[in-house]
Design a protein around this motif. Structure first.
Motif, PDB file in Angstrom:
ATOM      1  N   LEU A   1      25.934 -67.299  91.219  1.00 48.23           N
ATOM      2  CA  LEU A   1      26.023 -68.750  91.362  1.00 48.23           C
ATOM      3  C   LEU A   1      25.100 -69.293  92.445  1.00 48.23           C
ATOM      4  O   LEU A   1      24.807 -70.487  92.469  1.00 48.23           O
ATOM      5  CB  LEU A   1      27.464 -69.148  91.670  1.00 48.23           C
ATOM      6  CG  LEU A   1      28.484 -68.902  90.555  1.00 48.23           C
ATOM      7  CD1 LEU A   1      29.881 -69.251  91.030  1.00 48.23           C
ATOM      8  CD2 LEU A   1      28.127 -69.688  89.308  1.00 48.23           C
ATOM      9  N   ALA A   2      24.658 -68.434  93.353  1.00 48.42           N
ATOM     10  CA  ALA A   2      23.721 -68.871  94.386  1.00 48.42           C
ATOM     11  C   ALA A   2      22.379 -69.288  93.794  1.00 48.42           C
ATOM     12  O   ALA A   2      21.522 -69.799  94.525  1.00 48.42           O
ATOM     13  CB  ALA A   2      23.505 -67.763  95.414  1.00 48.42           C
ATOM     14  N   ASN A   3      22.178 -69.094  92.483  1.00 48.44           N
ATOM     15  CA  ASN A   3      20.960 -69.529  91.808  1.00 48.44           C
ATOM     16  C   ASN A   3      21.154 -70.831  91.032  1.00 48.44           C
ATOM     17  O   ASN A   3      20.238 -71.278  90.348  1.00 48.44           O
ATOM     18  CB  ASN A   3      20.494 -68.450  90.822  1.00 48.44           C
ATOM     19  CG  ASN A   3      20.132 -67.155  91.505  1.00 48.44           C
ATOM     20  OD1 ASN A   3      19.125 -67.064  92.204  1.00 48.44           O
ATOM     21  ND2 ASN A   3      20.957 -66.133  91.321  1.00 48.44           N
ATOM     22  N   VAL A   4      22.341 -71.417  91.119  1.00 51.48           N
ATOM     23  CA  VAL A   4      22.667 -72.570  90.282  1.00 51.48           C
ATOM     24  C   VAL A   4      23.027 -73.757  91.166  1.00 51.48           C
ATOM     25  O   VAL A   4      24.021 -73.715  91.897  1.00 51.48           O
ATOM     26  CB  VAL A   4      23.852 -72.250  89.338  1.00 51.48           C
ATOM     27  CG1 VAL A   4      24.126 -73.433  88.412  1.00 51.48           C
ATOM     28  CG2 VAL A   4      23.575 -70.988  88.535  1.00 51.48           C
ATOM     29  N   ALA A   5      22.248 -74.804  91.097  1.00 43.79           N
ATOM     30  CA  ALA A   5      22.532 -75.986  91.893  1.00 43.79           C
ATOM     31  C   ALA A   5      23.794 -76.671  91.391  1.00 43.79           C
ATOM     32  O   ALA A   5      23.963 -76.900  90.196  1.00 43.79           O
ATOM     33  CB  ALA A   5      21.360 -76.966  91.815  1.00 43.79           C
ATOM     34  N   GLY A   6      24.695 -76.983  92.313  1.00 50.07           N
ATOM     35  CA  GLY A   6      25.861 -77.773  91.971  1.00 50.07           C
ATOM     36  C   GLY A   6      27.047 -76.998  91.474  1.00 50.07           C
ATOM     37  O   GLY A   6      28.094 -77.589  91.179  1.00 50.07           O
ATOM     38  N   VAL A   7      26.962 -75.672  91.347  1.00 50.84           N
ATOM     39  CA  VAL A   7      28.112 -74.835  90.992  1.00 50.84           C
ATOM     40  C   VAL A   7      28.336 -73.906  92.174  1.00 50.84           C
ATOM     41  O   VAL A   7      27.420 -73.195  92.585  1.00 50.84           O
ATOM     42  CB  VAL A   7      27.871 -74.043  89.692  1.00 50.84           C
ATOM     43  CG1 VAL A   7      29.106 -73.230  89.323  1.00 50.84           C
ATOM     44  CG2 VAL A   7      27.505 -74.987  88.553  1.00 50.84           C
ATOM     45  N   TYR A   8      29.541 -73.885  92.698  1.00 53.93           N
ATOM     46  CA  TYR A   8      29.764 -73.246  93.994  1.00 53.93           C
ATOM     47  C   TYR A   8      31.152 -72.622  94.051  1.00 53.93           C
ATOM     48  O   TYR A   8      32.026 -72.919  93.237  1.00 53.93           O
ATOM     49  CB  TYR A   8      29.618 -74.279  95.119  1.00 53.93           C
ATOM     50  CG  TYR A   8      30.334 -75.578  94.826  1.00 53.93           C
ATOM     51  CD1 TYR A   8      31.676 -75.763  95.135  1.00 53.93           C
ATOM     52  CD2 TYR A   8      29.654 -76.618  94.204  1.00 53.93           C
ATOM     53  CE1 TYR A   8      32.331 -76.935  94.845  1.00 53.93           C
ATOM     54  CE2 TYR A   8      30.301 -77.811  93.904  1.00 53.93           C
ATOM     55  CZ  TYR A   8      31.635 -77.962  94.218  1.00 53.93           C
ATOM     56  OH  TYR A   8      32.283 -79.133  93.912  1.00 53.93           O
ATOM     57  N   VAL A   9      31.344 -71.749  95.028  1.00 53.14           N
ATOM     58  CA  VAL A   9      32.653 -71.173  95.305  1.00 53.14           C
ATOM     59  C   VAL A   9      33.411 -72.137  96.221  1.00 53.14           C
ATOM     60  O   VAL A   9      32.942 -72.469  97.305  1.00 53.14           O
ATOM     61  CB  VAL A   9      32.530 -69.790  95.969  1.00 53.14           C
ATOM     62  CG1 VAL A   9      33.895 -69.281  96.390  1.00 53.14           C
ATOM     63  CG2 VAL A   9      31.866 -68.805  95.012  1.00 53.14           C
ATOM     64  N   MET A  10      34.563 -72.602  95.754  1.00 47.93           N
ATOM     65  CA  MET A  10      35.343 -73.561  96.536  1.00 47.93           C
ATOM     66  C   MET A  10      36.436 -72.884  97.359  1.00 47.93           C
ATOM     67  O   MET A  10      37.006 -73.500  98.252  1.00 47.93           O
ATOM     68  CB  MET A  10      35.972 -74.602  95.613  1.00 47.93           C
ATOM     69  CG  MET A  10      36.953 -74.037  94.607  1.00 47.93           C
ATOM     70  SD  MET A  10      37.679 -75.305  93.524  1.00 47.93           S
ATOM     71  CE  MET A  10      38.721 -76.191  94.680  1.00 47.93           C
ATOM     72  N   GLY A  11      36.722 -71.617  97.067  1.00 44.08           N
ATOM     73  CA  GLY A  11      37.744 -70.902  97.820  1.00 44.08           C
ATOM     74  C   GLY A  11      37.883 -69.485  97.304  1.00 44.08           C
ATOM     75  O   GLY A  11      37.284 -69.114  96.293  1.00 44.08           O
ATOM     76  N   SER A  12      38.658 -68.686  98.016  1.00 50.02           N
ATOM     77  CA  SER A  12      38.907 -67.304  97.588  1.00 50.02           C
ATOM     78  C   SER A  12      40.326 -66.931  97.983  1.00 50.02           C
ATOM     79  O   SER A  12      40.552 -65.995  98.738  1.00 50.02           O
ATOM     80  CB  SER A  12      37.893 -66.338  98.206  1.00 50.02           C
ATOM     81  OG  SER A  12      37.891 -66.437  99.613  1.00 50.02           O
ATOM     82  N   THR A  13      41.281 -67.711  97.487  1.00 49.31           N
ATOM     83  CA  THR A  13      42.670 -67.570  97.895  1.00 49.31           C
ATOM     84  C   THR A  13      43.161 -66.135  97.749  1.00 49.31           C
ATOM     85  O   THR A  13      43.115 -65.564  96.663  1.00 49.31           O
ATOM     86  CB  THR A  13      43.558 -68.510  97.061  1.00 49.31           C
ATOM     87  OG1 THR A  13      43.056 -69.840  97.188  1.00 49.31           O
ATOM     88  CG2 THR A  13      44.997 -68.455  97.545  1.00 49.31           C
ATOM     89  N   GLY A  14      43.621 -65.594  98.847  1.00 52.72           N
ATOM     90  CA  GLY A  14      44.131 -64.227  98.823  1.00 52.72           C
ATOM     91  C   GLY A  14      43.054 -63.179  98.732  1.00 52.72           C
ATOM     92  O   GLY A  14      43.361 -61.979  98.695  1.00 52.72           O
ATOM     93  N   GLY A  15      41.783 -63.561  98.691  1.00 54.57           N
ATOM     94  CA  GLY A  15      40.696 -62.589  98.602  1.00 54.57           C
ATOM     95  C   GLY A  15      40.653 -61.816  97.304  1.00 54.57           C
ATOM     96  O   GLY A  15      39.939 -60.825  97.195  1.00 54.57           O
ATOM     97  N   THR A  16      41.427 -62.258  96.295  1.00 51.31           N
ATOM     98  CA  THR A  16      41.500 -61.518  95.038  1.00 51.31           C
ATOM     99  C   THR A  16      40.686 -62.158  93.924  1.00 51.31           C
ATOM    100  O   THR A  16      40.532 -61.577  92.860  1.00 51.31           O
ATOM    101  CB  THR A  16      42.960 -61.394  94.561  1.00 51.31           C
ATOM    102  OG1 THR A  16      43.509 -62.708  94.393  1.00 51.31           O
ATOM    103  CG2 THR A  16      43.788 -60.633  95.589  1.00 51.31           C
ATOM    104  N   GLN A  17      40.176 -63.356  94.145  1.00 49.52           N
ATOM    105  CA  GLN A  17      39.368 -64.031  93.148  1.00 49.52           C
ATOM    106  C   GLN A  17      38.384 -64.966  93.843  1.00 49.52           C
ATOM    107  O   GLN A  17      38.517 -65.251  95.033  1.00 49.52           O
ATOM    108  CB  GLN A  17      40.251 -64.846  92.184  1.00 49.52           C
ATOM    109  CG  GLN A  17      40.940 -66.016  92.860  1.00 49.52           C
ATOM    110  CD  GLN A  17      41.749 -66.866  91.902  1.00 49.52           C
ATOM    111  OE1 GLN A  17      42.932 -67.071  92.111  1.00 49.52           O
ATOM    112  NE2 GLN A  17      41.143 -67.372  90.848  1.00 49.52           N
ATOM    113  N   GLU A  18      37.398 -65.419  93.095  1.00 48.33           N
ATOM    114  CA  GLU A  18      36.468 -66.424  93.588  1.00 48.33           C
ATOM    115  C   GLU A  18      36.733 -67.705  92.800  1.00 48.33           C
ATOM    116  O   GLU A  18      36.522 -67.748  91.590  1.00 48.33           O
ATOM    117  CB  GLU A  18      35.023 -65.963  93.422  1.00 48.33           C
ATOM    118  CG  GLU A  18      34.679 -64.768  94.278  1.00 48.33           C
ATOM    119  CD  GLU A  18      33.242 -64.296  94.108  1.00 48.33           C
ATOM    120  OE1 GLU A  18      32.623 -63.915  95.111  1.00 48.33           O
ATOM    121  OE2 GLU A  18      32.741 -64.307  92.962  1.00 48.33           O
ATOM    122  N   GLU A  19      37.212 -68.719  93.502  1.00 50.95           N
ATOM    123  CA  GLU A  19      37.512 -69.990  92.854  1.00 50.95           C
ATOM    124  C   GLU A  19      36.233 -70.811  92.765  1.00 50.95           C
ATOM    125  O   GLU A  19      35.600 -71.098  93.771  1.00 50.95           O
ATOM    126  CB  GLU A  19      38.578 -70.733  93.642  1.00 50.95           C
ATOM    127  CG  GLU A  19      39.883 -69.945  93.777  1.00 50.95           C
ATOM    128  CD  GLU A  19      40.825 -70.591  94.763  1.00 50.95           C
ATOM    129  OE1 GLU A  19      41.294 -71.716  94.500  1.00 50.95           O
ATOM    130  OE2 GLU A  19      41.085 -69.975  95.806  1.00 50.95           O
TER     131      GLU A  19
END
Length: 845
Positions: free
Chosen positions: A169-187
């Motif tokens: 996703l670091a190659n895509v403008a405007g799509v981002y990681v908003m959180g990683s609750t519990g460290g078990t997923q990338e929101e």
């Protein structure tokens, strides 16, 4: 690099290695020229994209579009067109061109060539506006699509040594990681809207994103920005993400590799493919990996196993069936981060606050069958059937909340409790699409007609605290008390405590059985070579039953209440229209404007006691797409405005419509949230060994009408600015011979601007509908506060070397050792990874 000719020959999928952009042969109009159009298809009837069409004896030529069509403006008279591609036999078509007229050449069906080819290296040579994402369901060239799309191909993933979806996703403008609750997923989120499991797809099928997907199996990642409700129904307005896994090939080959890295990371992986026996009708692919590692976080570790088998059956020259499956087992330590005291982050990278034995165990299995049949050169039918099983067992301390903020001996103390849940989910999908090209008079049509139906069958078992031995009508809720600033600090513990996760008892079983269905039609009308209109409509139906069984968990309660059962039913339907206009002043530039509508189901009851209707969300988008320098560089700019003008919100007790007859607060569709922004996407083809990906996004998502939030207050988690740039260089163009010809290097930069976490301040107390006051009726501020998260700039560098069948890549990530956090509310504060190292060795079979 491996020889690729056998794959191209056997699969009859033509590829032009040095594909050319449509050549504009004349700088000014010439009265003695005419236009030739035509279409090229593969041996199995599929559209042949990026095939070279040249005028024999001249330098004039072009390449075919995504639907196999081409158009040439050439001198009048009898002309011979040469149609060629890598791995197929060149063919010639003779056509008479008349001045000032349009003539259609005979259709060309490619045939596989018999000659052996010398070794050739195929790289990602398609431009940004030449990749038609399969998640769009229609063979629309990106320049004809009034929507921002982006595809990241496998070569980029390998160059950057992508490990997690966030790396891609670091190659895509405007799509981002908003959180990683519990460290078990990338929101994941885009344009201010979260990507739920309804917005994430694998091979065109929704998958549960409560687990980190495996990136090593990907052939590419597709992003369809903005509304996709017409195609998939209940999806958020931000866009959809589609992960496309590696497909079977008839050429035998593959690779084995080993990746190692910081914090004890080890990841062996393999990938093999080829024909089954000597068959030219059945091919297979099998890839997989094992992964284990510790962490820069104290007490955190993970291990996972992934296997991805697939089979390709060529049932007839025009029909093929792909059966794909995958299995992922992921065990990791749940990690809610470092904690906050009164909405202030207590800086640390390593502080771990969970209990010993905490574990998040997930198993995910899927199987998908895709049948594609070309009815003729113009029409295609595609049927998809899929099943997915998802199982999760969570044992963890609860999130760190209610940490003592009063200065003194107990400052930073936190009373830990335990949580335990077990979730089992079955997901079924059936989908049928018909696409075709035809004309009505002067208007060309690319039509999609389809239907889909899916079902989520979910069982969630939740546990709660047991009865106190000394006070049977109360529960024991404490595991222990620690100090988050000094976990080794000795603190007096309560007499009655939970001993372990087995102390918890069953509390409730929730059975969900969401059923959805939709019917949709979409047509791209080509009114002329320069003007196109995309119009469509979908009707969606959603049924959301939820049955909750509550257990009598404290057996000695005097009332001796029995187990209870509550049945809930919701029925929603919505229409999702789409209308877009495309204007192409020249072949390499496209201007577009579009409107689309999506919906979001709500919970609760309205003032009449009925289920609250879905919120309807309007999206407006304008943009420009450009192919520059003869297709060497693609540059797209998009501006959007998304309006949820009927946001769900509670009716306040001070509202005259509010009555005490409601057991819960009634809801209404009266709020408004607006998201607006700009996105820039830039990609280049490899030119002299150099390739570039860059982008920028600006977003502002805020409450505009709310009865408890201040108008203009930003929604949490969404960065105002992001920017990305990746530059890759292969030294083969400088050192054509010798040991340095296999050397390559790259740098990647990623910037995330200011974000907010915590909780938005409320202007009114929702419990009373009045301003906040203390027990003496003195004005006070809301207890909720926002957390301003630090901007950060990630800088990665990689170096690779390939010699014959062996390649070695090394990567240094976060070279500047930046520190920031992904935060959910104020109770899952997860630091980003520090400076780290990885190396990968691969041997091609």
């Amino acid at each position: 690099m491996r020889h690729l000719f056998a794959f191209l020959l056997a699969s009859s999928v033509p590829v032009t290695v040095l594909a050319q952009r449509p050549a504009h042969q004349h700088s000014k109009h010439h009265d003695q020229t005419g236009i030739v159009t035509g279409r090229v298809v593969q041996a199995d009837g599929k559209a042949a994209e990026q095939v070279s069409v040249r005028v024999k004896g001249t330098q004039l030529g072009t390449t075919t579009a995504a639907d196999g069509s081409f158009e040439l403006n050439i001198p009048a008279g009898w002309q011979v067109l040469t149609v060629s591609c890598l791995g197929c036999t060149p063919q010639e078509v003779t056509v008479e061109v008349k001045a000032g007229q349009r003539v259609e050449a005979a259709a060309v069906r490619l045939a596989a060539g018999e000659q052996q080819l010398t070794e050739v290296t195929v790289t990602g040579n398609k431009g940004l506006n030449e990749r038609t994402p399969s998640v769009g369901k229609m063979p629309i060239a990106p320049l004809d699509n009034p929507q921002a799309t982006l595809t990241i191909e496998r070569p980029v993933l390998e160059q950057q040594q992508a490990l997690r979806l966030s790396d891609v996703l670091a190659n895509v403008a405007g799509v981002y990681v908003m959180g990683s609750t519990g460290g078990t997923q990338e929101e994941i989120a885009s344009r201010g809207f979260a990507y739920s499991s309804s917005n994430t797809f694998k091979n065109g099928v929704r998958f549960n994103n409560g687990i980190m997907p495996e990136v090593s199996s990907l052939e590419r990642m597709e992003v369809l920005k903005g509304s996709a409700a017409i195609l998939y129904g209940n999806v958020s307005a931000g866009g959809v993400l589609n992960l496309v896994t590696k497909k079977p090939q008839f050429q035998r080959g593959g690779s084995v590799g080993l990746r190692v890295g910081s914090f004890g990371f080890v990841k062996p992986q393999f990938d093999v493919y080829g024909a089954v026996g000597q068959s030219n009708k059945v091919a297979f692919r099998l890839n997989g990996t094992y992964e284990r590692g510790d962490s820069y976080r104290d007490g955190v570790s993970s291990d996972r196993v992934y296997v991805n088998p697939s089979l390709l059956f060529r049932l007839t020259p025009k029909t093929e069936l792909i059966i794909e499956g995958d299995y992922l087992r992921d065990n990791r330590t749940p990690d809610y981060g470092i904690g906050a005291i009164d909405y202030q982050i207590q800086d640390s990278r390593s502080r771990f606050l969970n209990v010993a034995g905490a574990n998040n165990a997930t198993n995910q299995t899927s199987a998908t069958a895709t049948l594609t049949s070309h009815l003729n050169e113009a029409w295609q039918v595609r049927a998809v059937g899929s099943f997915q099983r998802y199982d999760n067992a969570l044992k963890s301390a609860a999130r760190p909340t209610s940490i003592v903020a009063t200065p003194g001996a107990t400052y930073g103390n936190w009373t830990r409790s335990l949580q335990r849940t077990e979730t089992a989910e079955n997901y079924f999908l059936a989908q049928l699409d018909l696409t075709g090209n035809f004309r009505t008079g002067f208007v060309g049509h690319t039509l999609l007609v389809g239907a889909d139906a899916d079902q989520y069958d979910t069982n969630t078992l939740a546990y709660t605290n047991p009865a106190s031995p000394s006070k049977p009508t109360t529960a024991v809720s404490t595991y222990d008390v620690i100090n988050i600033l000094d976990p080794d600090k000795v603190i007096a513990q309560p007499a009655e405590r939970l001993t372990d996760f087995n102390s918890l008892v069953r509390n409730s079983l929730t059975k969900g059985n969401t059923r959805r269905a939709g019917f949709y039609a979409q047509d791209l009308l080509s009114l002329s070579d320069k003007v196109k209109v995309l119009a469509g409509l979908r009707w969606s139906y959603q049924e959301t039953p939820s049955d909750v069984y509550t257990y009598n968990t404290i057996a000695s309660v005097a009332a001796k209440t029995a187990n209870t059962y509550v049945e809930n039913r919701r029925y929603d339907n919505a229409f999702s229209p789409r209308l877009g206009l495309v204007y192409q002043p020249i072949k390499t530039t496209s201007l577009f404007a579009s409107y689309a509508n999506s919906f979001a189901p709500n919970t609760g009851l309205d003032l009449q006691g009925n289920s609250l209707a879905p919120s309807l969300i309007d999206q407006y988008e304008v943009g420009i797409k450009n192919e520059l320098f003869k297709g060497a560089l693609s540059a797209n700019v998009t501006a959007y405005r998304i309006v949820n003008s009927n946001q769900s919100q509670s009716v306040l007790p001070t509202d005259p419509r509010y009555t005490t007859n409601f057991t819960t607060s009634p809801m209404e569709l009266a709020g408004q949230v607006i998201s607006k922004g700009v996105e820039v996407d830039v990609q280049s083809r490899p030119v002299n060994g150099i390739s570039l990906i860059a982008g920028y996004s600006y977003n502002f998502t805020a409450y505009e009408k709310s009865n408890i939030y201040e108008d203009g207050s930003r929604l949490r988690y969404n960065p105002a600015h992001t920017a990305n740039a990746s530059l890759y260089y292969s030294f083969g163009n400088v050192f054509a011979n010798g040991v340095l010809r296999g050397l390559n290097a790259g740098v990647t930069a990623y910037y995330v601007g200011d974000r907010l976490a915590g909780r938005n301040n409320r202007t009114l107390n929702p419990a009373t509908g009045k301003p906040w006051v203390d027990t003496n009726n003195n004005p006070i501020n809301d207890a909720f506060k926002l957390i301003a998260l630090p901007n950060y700039f990630l800088f990665d560098a990689s170096l690779g070397y390939s010699y014959e069948r062996v390649s070695v890549r090394v990567k240094l990530a976060n070279l500047l050792n930046e520190l920031s956090y992904n935060v959910h509310d104020d109770n899952s504060i997860n630091p980003i990874a520090p400076r780290n190292f990885s190396a990968t060795v691969t041997y091609k079979l």
